[in-house]
Structure formats: C-alpha cells, structure tokens
Write a protein that holds these residues in place. Structure first.
Motif, PDB file in Angstrom:
ATOM      1  N   ASN A   1      -4.409  -2.413  -4.213  1.00 61.31           N
ATOM      2  CA  ASN A   1      -5.608  -3.384  -4.374  1.00 61.31           C
ATOM      3  C   ASN A   1      -5.700  -4.255  -3.372  1.00 61.31           C
ATOM      4  O   ASN A   1      -4.834  -4.346  -2.486  1.00 61.31           O
ATOM      5  CB  ASN A   1      -5.456  -3.860  -6.014  1.00 61.31           C
ATOM      6  CG  ASN A   1      -4.570  -4.808  -6.287  1.00 61.31           C
ATOM      7  OD1 ASN A   1      -4.086  -5.474  -5.437  1.00 61.31           O
ATOM      8  ND2 ASN A   1      -4.126  -4.804  -7.592  1.00 61.31           N
ATOM      9  N   ALA A   2      -6.796  -5.448  -3.583  1.00 62.68           N
ATOM     10  CA  ALA A   2      -6.909  -6.348  -2.537  1.00 62.68           C
ATOM     11  C   ALA A   2      -5.886  -7.287  -2.400  1.00 62.68           C
ATOM     12  O   ALA A   2      -5.543  -7.754  -1.396  1.00 62.68           O
ATOM     13  CB  ALA A   2      -8.290  -6.990  -2.791  1.00 62.68           C
ATOM     14  N   VAL A   3      -5.237  -7.671  -3.506  1.00 67.03           N
ATOM     15  CA  VAL A   3      -4.314  -8.358  -3.780  1.00 67.03           C
ATOM     16  C   VAL A   3      -2.712  -7.973  -2.986  1.00 67.03           C
ATOM     17  O   VAL A   3      -2.251  -8.422  -2.182  1.00 67.03           O
ATOM     18  CB  VAL A   3      -3.818  -8.968  -5.026  1.00 67.03           C
ATOM     19  CG1 VAL A   3      -2.763 -10.130  -4.918  1.00 67.03           C
ATOM     20  CG2 VAL A   3      -4.818  -9.663  -5.512  1.00 67.03           C
ATOM     21  N   ASP A   4      -2.710  -6.560  -3.139  1.00 67.48           N
ATOM     22  CA  ASP A   4      -1.484  -5.786  -2.606  1.00 67.48           C
ATOM     23  C   ASP A   4      -1.650  -5.850  -0.923  1.00 67.48           C
ATOM     24  O   ASP A   4      -0.523  -6.002  -0.398  1.00 67.48           O
ATOM     25  CB  ASP A   4      -1.563  -4.481  -3.144  1.00 67.48           C
ATOM     26  CG  ASP A   4      -1.139  -4.246  -4.496  1.00 67.48           C
ATOM     27  OD1 ASP A   4      -0.401  -5.123  -5.125  1.00 67.48           O
ATOM     28  OD2 ASP A   4      -1.698  -3.396  -5.343  1.00 67.48           O
ATOM     29  N   GLN A   5      -2.817  -5.541  -0.454  1.00 69.77           N
ATOM     30  CA  GLN A   5      -3.360  -5.620   0.735  1.00 69.77           C
ATOM     31  C   GLN A   5      -2.769  -6.884   1.400  1.00 69.77           C
ATOM     32  O   GLN A   5      -2.243  -6.780   2.555  1.00 69.77           O
ATOM     33  CB  GLN A   5      -4.655  -5.543   1.162  1.00 69.77           C
ATOM     34  CG  GLN A   5      -4.883  -5.370   2.557  1.00 69.77           C
ATOM     35  CD  GLN A   5      -6.411  -5.489   2.747  1.00 69.77           C
ATOM     36  OE1 GLN A   5      -7.068  -5.557   1.649  1.00 69.77           O
ATOM     37  NE2 GLN A   5      -6.811  -5.125   4.175  1.00 69.77           N
ATOM     38  N   ILE A   6      -2.602  -8.090   0.612  1.00 69.79           N
ATOM     39  CA  ILE A   6      -2.175  -9.239   1.656  1.00 69.79           C
ATOM     40  C   ILE A   6      -0.609  -9.269   1.449  1.00 69.79           C
ATOM     41  O   ILE A   6      -0.094  -9.621   2.662  1.00 69.79           O
ATOM     42  CB  ILE A   6      -2.425 -10.419   0.413  1.00 69.79           C
ATOM     43  CG1 ILE A   6      -3.865 -10.973   0.293  1.00 69.79           C
ATOM     44  CG2 ILE A   6      -1.723 -11.566   1.111  1.00 69.79           C
ATOM     45  CD1 ILE A   6      -4.389 -11.617  -0.835  1.00 69.79           C
ATOM     46  N   PHE A   7      -0.052  -8.777   0.669  1.00 71.74           N
ATOM     47  CA  PHE A   7       1.599  -8.500   0.896  1.00 71.74           C
ATOM     48  C   PHE A   7       2.038  -7.392   1.551  1.00 71.74           C
ATOM     49  O   PHE A   7       2.985  -7.345   2.405  1.00 71.74           O
ATOM     50  CB  PHE A   7       2.056  -8.476  -0.470  1.00 71.74           C
ATOM     51  CG  PHE A   7       2.063  -9.782  -1.385  1.00 71.74           C
ATOM     52  CD1 PHE A   7       2.765 -10.549  -1.366  1.00 71.74           C
ATOM     53  CD2 PHE A   7       0.946  -9.597  -2.403  1.00 71.74           C
ATOM     54  CE1 PHE A   7       2.586 -11.598  -1.672  1.00 71.74           C
ATOM     55  CE2 PHE A   7       0.674 -10.810  -3.142  1.00 71.74           C
ATOM     56  CZ  PHE A   7       1.590 -11.743  -2.949  1.00 71.74           C
ATOM     57  N   LEU A   8       1.194  -6.108   1.446  1.00 68.68           N
ATOM     58  CA  LEU A   8       1.578  -4.859   2.284  1.00 68.68           C
ATOM     59  C   LEU A   8       0.905  -4.728   3.472  1.00 68.68           C
ATOM     60  O   LEU A   8       1.462  -3.907   4.203  1.00 68.68           O
ATOM     61  CB  LEU A   8       1.542  -3.595   1.186  1.00 68.68           C
ATOM     62  CG  LEU A   8       2.228  -3.821  -0.230  1.00 68.68           C
ATOM     63  CD1 LEU A   8       1.680  -2.441  -0.916  1.00 68.68           C
ATOM     64  CD2 LEU A   8       3.668  -3.667   0.194  1.00 68.68           C
ATOM     65  N   GLY A   9      -0.100  -5.349   3.580  1.00 69.23           N
ATOM     66  CA  GLY A   9      -1.015  -4.929   4.886  1.00 69.23           C
ATOM     67  C   GLY A   9      -1.539  -3.404   4.928  1.00 69.23           C
ATOM     68  O   GLY A   9      -1.732  -3.028   6.044  1.00 69.23           O
ATOM     69  N   ARG A  10      -1.631  -3.077   3.696  1.00 67.32           N
ATOM     70  CA  ARG A  10      -2.308  -1.927   3.474  1.00 67.32           C
ATOM     71  C   ARG A  10      -3.750  -1.935   3.111  1.00 67.32           C
ATOM     72  O   ARG A  10      -4.402  -3.081   2.340  1.00 67.32           O
ATOM     73  CB  ARG A  10      -1.707  -0.942   2.484  1.00 67.32           C
ATOM     74  CG  ARG A  10      -0.278  -0.641   2.927  1.00 67.32           C
ATOM     75  CD  ARG A  10       0.312   0.000   1.476  1.00 67.32           C
ATOM     76  NE  ARG A  10       1.860   0.598   1.662  1.00 67.32           N
ATOM     77  CZ  ARG A  10       2.149   1.695   2.043  1.00 67.32           C
ATOM     78  NH1 ARG A  10       1.108   2.704   2.705  1.00 67.32           N
ATOM     79  NH2 ARG A  10       3.450   1.921   2.397  1.00 67.32           N
ATOM     80  N   LEU A  11      -4.613  -1.067   3.317  1.00 68.85           N
ATOM     81  CA  LEU A  11      -5.951  -1.093   2.876  1.00 68.85           C
ATOM     82  C   LEU A  11      -6.118  -0.790   1.387  1.00 68.85           C
ATOM     83  O   LEU A  11      -5.228  -0.056   0.792  1.00 68.85           O
ATOM     84  CB  LEU A  11      -6.740  -0.205   3.913  1.00 68.85           C
ATOM     85  CG  LEU A  11      -6.927  -0.185   5.426  1.00 68.85           C
ATOM     86  CD1 LEU A  11      -7.744   0.996   5.987  1.00 68.85           C
ATOM     87  CD2 LEU A  11      -7.792  -1.574   5.691  1.00 68.85           C
ATOM     88  N   PRO A  12      -7.041  -1.558   0.660  1.00 67.57           N
ATOM     89  CA  PRO A  12      -7.269  -1.221  -0.716  1.00 67.57           C
ATOM     90  C   PRO A  12      -7.411   0.193  -0.879  1.00 67.57           C
ATOM     91  O   PRO A  12      -8.067   0.905  -0.070  1.00 67.57           O
ATOM     92  CB  PRO A  12      -8.533  -2.072  -0.887  1.00 67.57           C
ATOM     93  CG  PRO A  12      -8.379  -3.213  -0.075  1.00 67.57           C
ATOM     94  CD  PRO A  12      -7.864  -2.592   1.391  1.00 67.57           C
ATOM     95  N   CYS A  13      -7.096   0.945  -2.058  1.00 64.61           N
ATOM     96  CA  CYS A  13      -7.311   2.157  -2.531  1.00 64.61           C
ATOM     97  C   CYS A  13      -6.220   3.156  -1.567  1.00 64.61           C
ATOM     98  O   CYS A  13      -6.461   4.402  -1.644  1.00 64.61           O
ATOM     99  CB  CYS A  13      -8.788   2.748  -2.088  1.00 64.61           C
ATOM    100  SG  CYS A  13      -9.866   1.753  -3.281  1.00 64.61           S
ATOM    101  N   ARG A  14      -5.391   2.536  -0.748  1.00 65.32           N
ATOM    102  CA  ARG A  14      -4.536   3.550  -0.248  1.00 65.32           C
ATOM    103  C   ARG A  14      -3.354   3.751  -1.287  1.00 65.32           C
ATOM    104  O   ARG A  14      -2.776   2.813  -1.738  1.00 65.32           O
ATOM    105  CB  ARG A  14      -3.908   2.639   1.104  1.00 65.32           C
ATOM    106  CG  ARG A  14      -2.706   3.326   1.844  1.00 65.32           C
ATOM    107  CD  ARG A  14      -3.598   4.458   2.784  1.00 65.32           C
ATOM    108  NE  ARG A  14      -2.775   5.159   3.764  1.00 65.32           N
ATOM    109  CZ  ARG A  14      -2.525   4.763   4.944  1.00 65.32           C
ATOM    110  NH1 ARG A  14      -2.829   3.411   5.226  1.00 65.32           N
ATOM    111  NH2 ARG A  14      -1.560   5.326   5.787  1.00 65.32           N
ATOM    112  N   GLU A  15      -2.871   4.894  -1.502  1.00 64.03           N
ATOM    113  CA  GLU A  15      -2.073   5.460  -2.378  1.00 64.03           C
ATOM    114  C   GLU A  15      -0.589   4.820  -1.932  1.00 64.03           C
ATOM    115  O   GLU A  15       0.053   4.847  -0.820  1.00 64.03           O
ATOM    116  CB  GLU A  15      -1.913   6.901  -2.589  1.00 64.03           C
ATOM    117  CG  GLU A  15      -1.106   7.269  -3.882  1.00 64.03           C
ATOM    118  CD  GLU A  15      -1.024   8.595  -3.991  1.00 64.03           C
ATOM    119  OE1 GLU A  15      -2.223   9.039  -4.178  1.00 64.03           O
ATOM    120  OE2 GLU A  15       0.039   9.518  -4.186  1.00 64.03           O
ATOM    121  N   VAL A  16       0.214   4.293  -2.907  1.00 64.84           N
ATOM    122  CA  VAL A  16       1.487   3.831  -2.566  1.00 64.84           C
ATOM    123  C   VAL A  16       2.292   4.520  -3.778  1.00 64.84           C
ATOM    124  O   VAL A  16       1.958   4.672  -5.107  1.00 64.84           O
ATOM    125  CB  VAL A  16       1.517   2.256  -3.004  1.00 64.84           C
ATOM    126  CG1 VAL A  16       2.765   1.758  -2.626  1.00 64.84           C
ATOM    127  CG2 VAL A  16       0.628   1.423  -2.154  1.00 64.84           C
TER     128      VAL A  16
END
Length: 222
Positions: A135-150
């Motif tokens: 999600n958008a908060v994960d993106q801050i930590f991971l540098g991934r785009l939202p909705c990218r499967e992890v």
C-alpha cells in the motif's frame, strides 16, 4: 518479512511519552508523527489492554495480547504493535497498541498505560498471508509502487526485529526472540485462547472500519 521499525523509532518516541494514553480510543487516533524518507507517517493508537499478573508472567500476558493482535491484523490486514509494560509492584501488565497502517513496519516506543513502566520488550503482529499488495505506506519503506505484490513469511522475524527482545504473532504461532538464533515458540496460535478474551476483542474491535486506516491493502492469496 522486511521490518523497518528502527527507522521510525526515534521520531515516535519523543512524542509518544507525552500523550494521554489513559484515554481508550473507539476509533483510530493519531498520537504521533514520524518522518521517514522525507514523508510524514502518522502513528495511530488503536487500543489499550491491562491484565493482572499470573504465574505465566510476561509470556502469559503476551499470549493474551497475541490473540487480540492477530484478530485485529486479520481484519485490517496490516501490522500493529504494543510495548509490554508492568506496574512497579509487578501486580499487573498493560500495553498500548499502535499502528502506522503498514504491512512492513510498526512504531517502536516506550509508551505505557498510566502507572506502568516499559519492560523493553514489545509484541507485534505480522500479516496473515504470504502475499499482499503493497500500500501507500509500504511504499515509503520499501520503495515499491502501491498494489505491487509482495511475498513475506508470516511466522518469521525480520532482520530489524532483532534490535531488541520481542514477541511476534504470525499466522501459526506466537514467537519470542532474544537475539539472532535465540528464537522460541511461545504458543501454537491454532489452539483456542486459554481464556475467552471477549472483552479485549470488543475493546480493540471498536476501531473504525479498515478504510479509516492509511493505505489499506488487499490480500491476493495465502
């Protein structure tokens, strides 16, 4: 599981000890802010639990909190955390439960219910699925785009979890670590709770719908 909690520890700690933790929230309440990679990350208080001491000590209270955290994370999909606290006379335990609405991060503080002292040990939940969409908060930590499967491991500690002793509740078990390679299973979470935590669950379940939390993510599969 990539746990970036140490990145937000300092920013949250100073604010958290100054806030009125004795007030039990019935909806997510922003109690602190952290700056992570130049982004503002609100920290939400989702509830507070207290319980008298038992012969099982810290493990016994951690088990009680674990069932509440797992139920909350199953509903909301993201991590939550609580510092384990105790009264000075050792007669009771307590915790304040927090979240930033991320799958990959939890805020570390020394915040405690009023009248209690921090033990230096926390308990946090992991997502209940092996795959999720960032999600958008994960993106801050991971540098991934939202909705990218992890892909993650719900019952494994992440590297940064070893920064201090702590419990982690996953899909199958409640685990405790006291350093790398020093991990033990505290409880098989497939077992029913040792006592029905109905009051605990109702208290924490009073939070608003998952949509009220930042960056609610979906689970593509388990």
């Amino acid at each position: 599981m990539w746990d970036m909690r140490r990145l937000i520890k300092v920013g949250v700690l100073v604010w958290a000890v100054l806030l009125p933790w004795q007030v039990r929230a019935e909806a997510p309440v922003v109690v602190a802010h952290a700056t992570v990679h130049g982004h503002d990350v609100p920290v939400y208080r989702i509830g507070e639990l207290r319980a008298p001491d038992t012969p099982a000590g810290m493990d016994g209270f951690a088990v009680r909190v674990a069932y509440v955290l797992r139920a909350w994370t199953r509903k909301h999909g993201v991590e939550a955390i609580g510092n384990l606290c105790r009264t000075p006379d050792g007669s009771a335990w307590g915790t304040v439960l927090l979240t930033v609405g991320a799958h990959v991060a939890s805020p570390v503080t020394n915040a405690c219910p009023v009248g209690m002292l921090a033990t230096g040990v926390d308990i946090h939940s992991h997502p209940q699925h092996q795959h999720y969409r960032a999600n958008a908060v994960d993106q801050i930590f991971l540098g991934r785009l939202p909705c990218r499967e992890v892909t993650t491991q719900p019952d494994s500690f992440g590297p940064d979890d070893y920064g201090r002793p702590g419990y982690m509740v996953g899909r199958l078990g409640l685990h405790f670590q006291h350093g790398l390679g020093r991990v033990r299973l505290v409880r098989d979470m497939r077992l029913p709770p040792p006592a029905t935590p109905s009051d605990d669950l109702r208290r924490i379940a009073a939070v608003a719908s998952p949509a009220a939390l930042p960056g609610k993510g979906s689970h593509p599969g388990s």
